[in-house]
Design a protein around this motif. Structure first.
Motif, PDB file in Angstrom:
ATOM      1  N   GLU A   1      -9.835 -57.843  -8.251  1.00  0.00           N
ATOM      2  CA  GLU A   1      -9.715 -58.886  -9.263  1.00  0.00           C
ATOM      3  C   GLU A   1      -8.248 -59.267  -9.425  1.00  0.00           C
ATOM      4  O   GLU A   1      -7.456 -58.496  -9.973  1.00  0.00           O
ATOM      5  N   PRO A   2      -7.863 -60.474  -8.973  1.00  0.00           N
ATOM      6  CA  PRO A   2      -6.451 -60.887  -8.994  1.00  0.00           C
ATOM      7  C   PRO A   2      -5.809 -60.839 -10.365  1.00  0.00           C
ATOM      8  O   PRO A   2      -4.599 -60.608 -10.478  1.00  0.00           O
ATOM      9  N   GLU A   3      -6.590 -61.027 -11.428  1.00  0.00           N
ATOM     10  CA  GLU A   3      -6.003 -61.036 -12.776  1.00  0.00           C
ATOM     11  C   GLU A   3      -5.452 -59.671 -13.179  1.00  0.00           C
ATOM     12  O   GLU A   3      -4.703 -59.563 -14.162  1.00  0.00           O
ATOM     13  N   TYR A   4      -5.824 -58.615 -12.447  1.00  0.00           N
ATOM     14  CA  TYR A   4      -5.314 -57.278 -12.743  1.00  0.00           C
ATOM     15  C   TYR A   4      -4.197 -56.851 -11.781  1.00  0.00           C
ATOM     16  O   TYR A   4      -3.742 -55.716 -11.835  1.00  0.00           O
ATOM     17  N   SER A   5      -3.788 -57.742 -10.904  1.00  0.00           N
ATOM     18  CA  SER A   5      -2.695 -57.430  -9.988  1.00  0.00           C
ATOM     19  C   SER A   5      -1.404 -57.250 -10.790  1.00  0.00           C
ATOM     20  O   SER A   5      -1.183 -57.964 -11.777  1.00  0.00           O
ATOM     21  N   PRO A   6      -0.550 -56.299 -10.419  1.00  0.00           N
ATOM     22  CA  PRO A   6      -0.567 -55.472  -9.215  1.00  0.00           C
ATOM     23  C   PRO A   6      -1.236 -54.107  -9.393  1.00  0.00           C
ATOM     24  O   PRO A   6      -0.932 -53.175  -8.653  1.00  0.00           O
TER      25      PRO A   6
END
Length: 276
Positions: free
Chosen positions: A169-174
């Motif tokens: 899930e990109p919103e939790y990157s990095p």
């Protein structure tokens, strides 16, 4: 189809580090794999030339039209993979020769386990051995505090991700790996092999160093979600695993508590008490 798909995303990778990464995979004792490499820095022709210099049919090279980020790149690799197991591997690390063999053997013999990983030998600007808890229950207890699965050393049963519609899930990157483990906690079991499987390169450009404030914010959000969803695991961590200190004048270590034990001056055992 190969047994294992190795997934590696590149982003302006140091050429020497990239060569060591690739060569450590090609030297694996386990050979039934495809090595999927995705270049997320498409303008960097140097690293493209390095990958293409290796004449090995197991290497499959791809390039994004534009930079899409690490989470989206990993999802793209995951969808392209044809292997039963997915071996995640960072672009600047070095795999021990038996890494794949040991993880495949474990997953083959433990069909209830969906994720297996192992220890790291951290090297570079600092050096240490990082070994996470071995068994599923302890791993999940520690996940309420920190990421207790080494992502760059892990192997995932692809069916577990597909069957539960789970991806990065990109919103939790990095901290997308921590989020991945959080979602998998209800779906499968974990295991950590208690030996070093990967040499993890520590340098100033590591994501942990380069994006520390973002990492901390994402980590706190994920940790809060895990603790809310698994309060029993958190309670065990607080009462059994957490180490706390009492300092005299705020400087001199007076008492140390770990689990149900208390030490005076960090060395003299005082008492035991029952955790509630």
């Amino acid at each position: 189809m190969p047994k294992v798909s190795i997934l590696t995303s590149l982003y302006n990778t140091n050429p020497m580090h990239l060569r060591q990464c690739i060569e450590s995979i090609l030297a694996q004792t386990f050979t039934d794999f495809e090595f999927l490499i995705l270049n997320d820095s498409p303008a960097n022709t140097e690293i493209e030339n390095i990958v293409k210099s290796y004449d090995d049919k197991r290497i499959k090279y791809f390039k994004n039209d534009q930079n899409i980020g690490i989470s989206a790149s990993r999802n793209k690799l995951m969808h392209m993979a044809t292997g039963q197991y997915l071996a995640i591997f960072d672009h600047d690390d070095i795999a021990m020769p038996d890494r794949l063999a040991r993880e495949v053997a474990y997953l083959d013999s433990h069909p209830d386990v969906g994720v297996v990983s192992g220890g790291l030998h951290c090297f570079g600007t600092s050096e240490s051995i990082c070994m996470n808890p071995e068994f599923d229950i302890d791993i999940k207890i520690y996940l309420t505090e920190c990421c207790s699965i080494a992502h760059t050393a892990c192997m995932i049963r692809k069916s577990v991700l597909v069957d539960n519609n789970i991806e990065y899930e990109p919103e939790y990157s990095p901290a997308e790996d921590y989020r991945l483990w959080a979602r998998l906690m209800r779906c499968t079991r974990f295991y950590n092999i208690q030996d070093v499987l990967v040499k993890y390169r520590w340098h100033e450009n590591n994501t942990t160093n380069a994006r520390w404030p973002e990492m901390q914010r994402a980590h706190m959000a994920i940790q809060t979600q895990i603790c809310n969803e698994f309060p029993a695991y958190r309670s065990v961590y607080e009462n059994v695993y957490r180490t706390t200190y009492v300092k005299l004048f705020g400087i001199i270590p007076l008492l140390k508590k770990h689990g149900n034990k208390v030490w005076l001056f960090n060395v003299i055992p005082l008492l035991k008490f029952k955790a509630v």
